[in-house]
Design a protein around this motif. Structure first.
Motif, mmCIF file in Angstrom:
data_model
loop_
_atom_site.group_PDB
_atom_site.id
_atom_site.type_symbol
_atom_site.label_atom_id
_atom_site.label_comp_id
_atom_site.label_asym_id
_atom_site.label_seq_id
_atom_site.Cartn_x
_atom_site.Cartn_y
_atom_site.Cartn_z
ATOM 1 N N ILE A 139 -2.836 0.213 -4.305
ATOM 2 C CA ILE A 139 -2.758 -0.983 -3.720
ATOM 3 C C ILE A 139 -2.253 -2.044 -4.618
ATOM 4 O O ILE A 139 -3.074 -1.968 -5.709
ATOM 5 C CB ILE A 139 -3.979 -1.115 -2.936
ATOM 6 N N ALA B 262 -8.432 2.263 3.775
ATOM 7 C CA ALA B 262 -7.996 1.063 2.990
ATOM 8 C C ALA B 262 -7.234 0.300 3.937
ATOM 9 O O ALA B 262 -7.365 -0.985 4.042
ATOM 10 C CB ALA B 262 -6.956 1.326 1.871
ATOM 11 N N CYS C 279 -8.686 3.182 -2.744
ATOM 12 C CA CYS C 279 -9.418 2.849 -1.767
ATOM 13 C C CYS C 279 -10.717 2.228 -2.141
ATOM 14 O O CYS C 279 -11.337 1.243 -1.777
ATOM 15 C CB CYS C 279 -9.835 3.969 -0.743
ATOM 16 N N SER D 226 1.264 5.017 0.539
ATOM 17 C CA SER D 226 -0.142 5.894 1.196
ATOM 18 C C SER D 226 0.743 7.185 1.725
ATOM 19 O O SER D 226 1.897 7.359 1.661
ATOM 20 C CB SER D 226 -0.490 5.149 2.534
ATOM 21 N N TYR E 282 -8.419 8.305 2.777
ATOM 22 C CA TYR E 282 -8.763 7.021 2.008
ATOM 23 C C TYR E 282 -7.630 6.075 2.323
ATOM 24 O O TYR E 282 -8.019 4.731 2.297
ATOM 25 C CB TYR E 282 -8.835 7.496 0.371
ATOM 26 N N CYS E 283 -6.618 6.377 2.568
ATOM 27 C CA CYS E 283 -5.402 5.486 2.995
ATOM 28 C C CYS E 283 -5.807 4.883 4.193
ATOM 29 O O CYS E 283 -5.434 3.575 4.374
ATOM 30 C CB CYS E 283 -4.064 6.122 2.894
ATOM 31 N N VAL F 261 0.671 -1.162 0.116
ATOM 32 C CA VAL F 261 -0.060 0.002 0.017
ATOM 33 C C VAL F 261 0.899 1.461 0.079
ATOM 34 O O VAL F 261 1.603 1.459 1.161
ATOM 35 C CB VAL F 261 -0.880 0.096 1.211
ATOM 36 N N LEU G 136 -10.585 -1.035 -4.001
ATOM 37 C CA LEU G 136 -10.400 -2.125 -2.755
ATOM 38 C C LEU G 136 -11.708 -2.470 -1.900
ATOM 39 O O LEU G 136 -12.147 -3.576 -1.852
ATOM 40 C CB LEU G 136 -9.599 -1.656 -1.445
ATOM 41 N N TYR G 137 -12.498 -1.351 -1.764
ATOM 42 C CA TYR G 137 -13.940 -1.792 -1.227
ATOM 43 C C TYR G 137 -14.828 -2.463 -2.187
ATOM 44 O O TYR G 137 -15.711 -3.074 -1.729
ATOM 45 C CB TYR G 137 -14.438 -0.339 -0.687
#
Length: 84
Positions: A56, A18, A66, A8, A14-15, A6, A69-70
């Motif tokens: 990521i 995540a 992020c 970041s 947002y980091c 990651v 990822l979600y």
């Protein structure tokens, strides 16, 4: 389990989100801070094709940020990518 990386920044919400999702799943990840490191940010941008954080990777797969990822989590595809 593949390595999770990651990129970041410390003050990026947002980091933080995540990393919280990954941690809640018990996933160990390597965090690469871009804060004050133009060379590291340039490397991330070259690899990701994006300048925003987080960026990521799960193994050789570039997940994105992020929201990406979600989205994987909501679609039920994150665990498979993590090898869980």
């Amino acid at each position: 389990m593949p390595e999770v990386v990651v990129y970041s920044s410390a003050w990026c919400p947002y980091c933080i989100r995540a990393k919280q999702l990954l941690s809640s799943k018990g996933v160990a990840f390597r965090e690469v801070s871009v804060d004050g490191k133009s060379d590291v940010r340039a490397e991330m941008t070259r690899k990701a094709g994006a300048t925003s954080v987080p960026q990521i990777w799960i193994g050789s797969t570039h997940v994105g940020g992020c929201d990406d990822l979600y989205a994987l989590e909501r679609a039920g595809r994150l665990d498979a990518l993590l090898g869980a």
